[in-house]
Scaffold this active site. Structure first.
Site, short mmCIF file in Angstrom:
data_model
loop_
_atom_site.label_atom_id
_atom_site.label_comp_id
_atom_site.label_asym_id
_atom_site.label_seq_id
_atom_site.Cartn_x
_atom_site.Cartn_y
_atom_site.Cartn_z
N VAL A 186 4.48 -49.69 -20.77
CA VAL A 186 5.02 -49.47 -19.36
C VAL A 186 6.38 -48.87 -19.77
O VAL A 186 7.26 -49.45 -20.18
CB VAL A 186 5.04 -50.72 -18.76
CG1 VAL A 186 5.50 -50.46 -17.35
CG2 VAL A 186 3.71 -51.34 -18.63
N LYS A 187 6.74 -47.55 -19.32
CA LYS A 187 7.54 -46.82 -19.25
C LYS A 187 8.82 -47.38 -18.00
O LYS A 187 8.26 -47.22 -16.88
CB LYS A 187 7.82 -45.41 -19.38
CG LYS A 187 7.15 -45.01 -20.69
CD LYS A 187 6.80 -43.26 -20.52
CE LYS A 187 8.03 -42.72 -20.59
NZ LYS A 187 7.99 -41.16 -20.66
N ILE A 188 9.98 -47.65 -18.41
CA ILE A 188 11.04 -48.03 -17.57
C ILE A 188 12.16 -47.60 -17.61
O ILE A 188 12.76 -47.44 -18.80
CB ILE A 188 10.93 -49.78 -17.34
CG1 ILE A 188 9.60 -50.34 -16.95
CG2 ILE A 188 11.99 -50.19 -16.51
CD1 ILE A 188 9.68 -52.03 -17.18
#
Length: 225
Positions: free
Chosen positions: A85-87
């Site tokens: 998950v890219k944040i």
């Protein structure tokens, strides 16, 4: 070095996986939107090409930690296989990284332009950090230098987080981050091809073929003899 492909173009992904030692695909909202197709249909098509073992990095859009966590949990549940998950590294993003990693959901911290942003994300638990090399260069910074600083900080504090260098415009930038110790790069198909291109390589191959054909005949392979 880990090579990842920075695109949601399934034809480009198929070609790169056929030719090169690619270990994953990275996407962002802009890359996804360019395909102009249903979001999860794109992700399913990518996963079908790369398999469940390959990394697939998918970005959240929420502004608050609660929104980001909700998106991250949903992506982790819906998208099959090895997902990250890219944040983005806002304050709320760092909070979300702490929460998601405590739930054993893999995270890539993105939109990084300073070494301190990367260090904070790593301490919060991110598996990868993605510094934007060319964007740093575009604001009169030193993208390769920032990557080198991140690598040094991670080594100093013995952090397991990996540097996934992103945002490239030329081969020299990729070469620079490789020398600086980046663990991985994410690049488009054109730059992937460019890593192998050199006019003297082409010249050498042509010379080999010419000399061989002069003795053994045109279009003859070793297996034909």
């Amino acid at each position: 070095m880990q090579y990842l492909l920075d695109t949601a173009d399934v034809q480009a992904i198929q070609r790169a996986y056929d030719l090169y030692p690619v270990c994953g695909v990275t996407t962002n909202p802009t890359i996804i939107a360019k395909e102009n197709r249903p979001f999860f249909e794109i992700l399913r098509d990518i996963r079908n090409i790369i398999g469940n073992a390959s990394m697939l990095h998918v970005q959240t859009l929420g502004k608050t930690a609660a929104e980001i966590v909700k998106e991250g949990e949903y992506l982790h549940e819906i998208v099959a296989g090895n997902i990250y998950v890219k944040i983005p590294v806002t304050a709320e993003g760092i909070k979300a990284i702490k929460i998601l990693t405590s739930k054993e959901i893999q995270v890539t911290a993105t939109a990084i332009l300073t070494a301190q942003q990367a260090l904070m994300a790593a301490v919060a638990g991110a598996s990868y950090v993605a510094p934007y090399v060319n964007r740093i260069d575009n604001i009169a910074g030193d993208g390769v230098g920032v990557v080198a600083e991140i690598v040094e900080l991670f080594n100093t504090y013995k952090l397991e987080t990996k540097v996934l260098a992103a945002s490239f415009k030329n081969i020299q930038q990729i070469h620079g981050v490789a020398l600086a110790g980046a663990h991985s790069v994410t690049i488009n198909g054109e730059l992937m091809d460019g890593l192998l291109q050199h006019p003297l390589t082409d010249w050498s191959i042509d010379r080999f073929s010419c000399d061989w054909e002069g003795v053994y005949g045109k279009n003859k392979l070793v297996s034909d003899l």
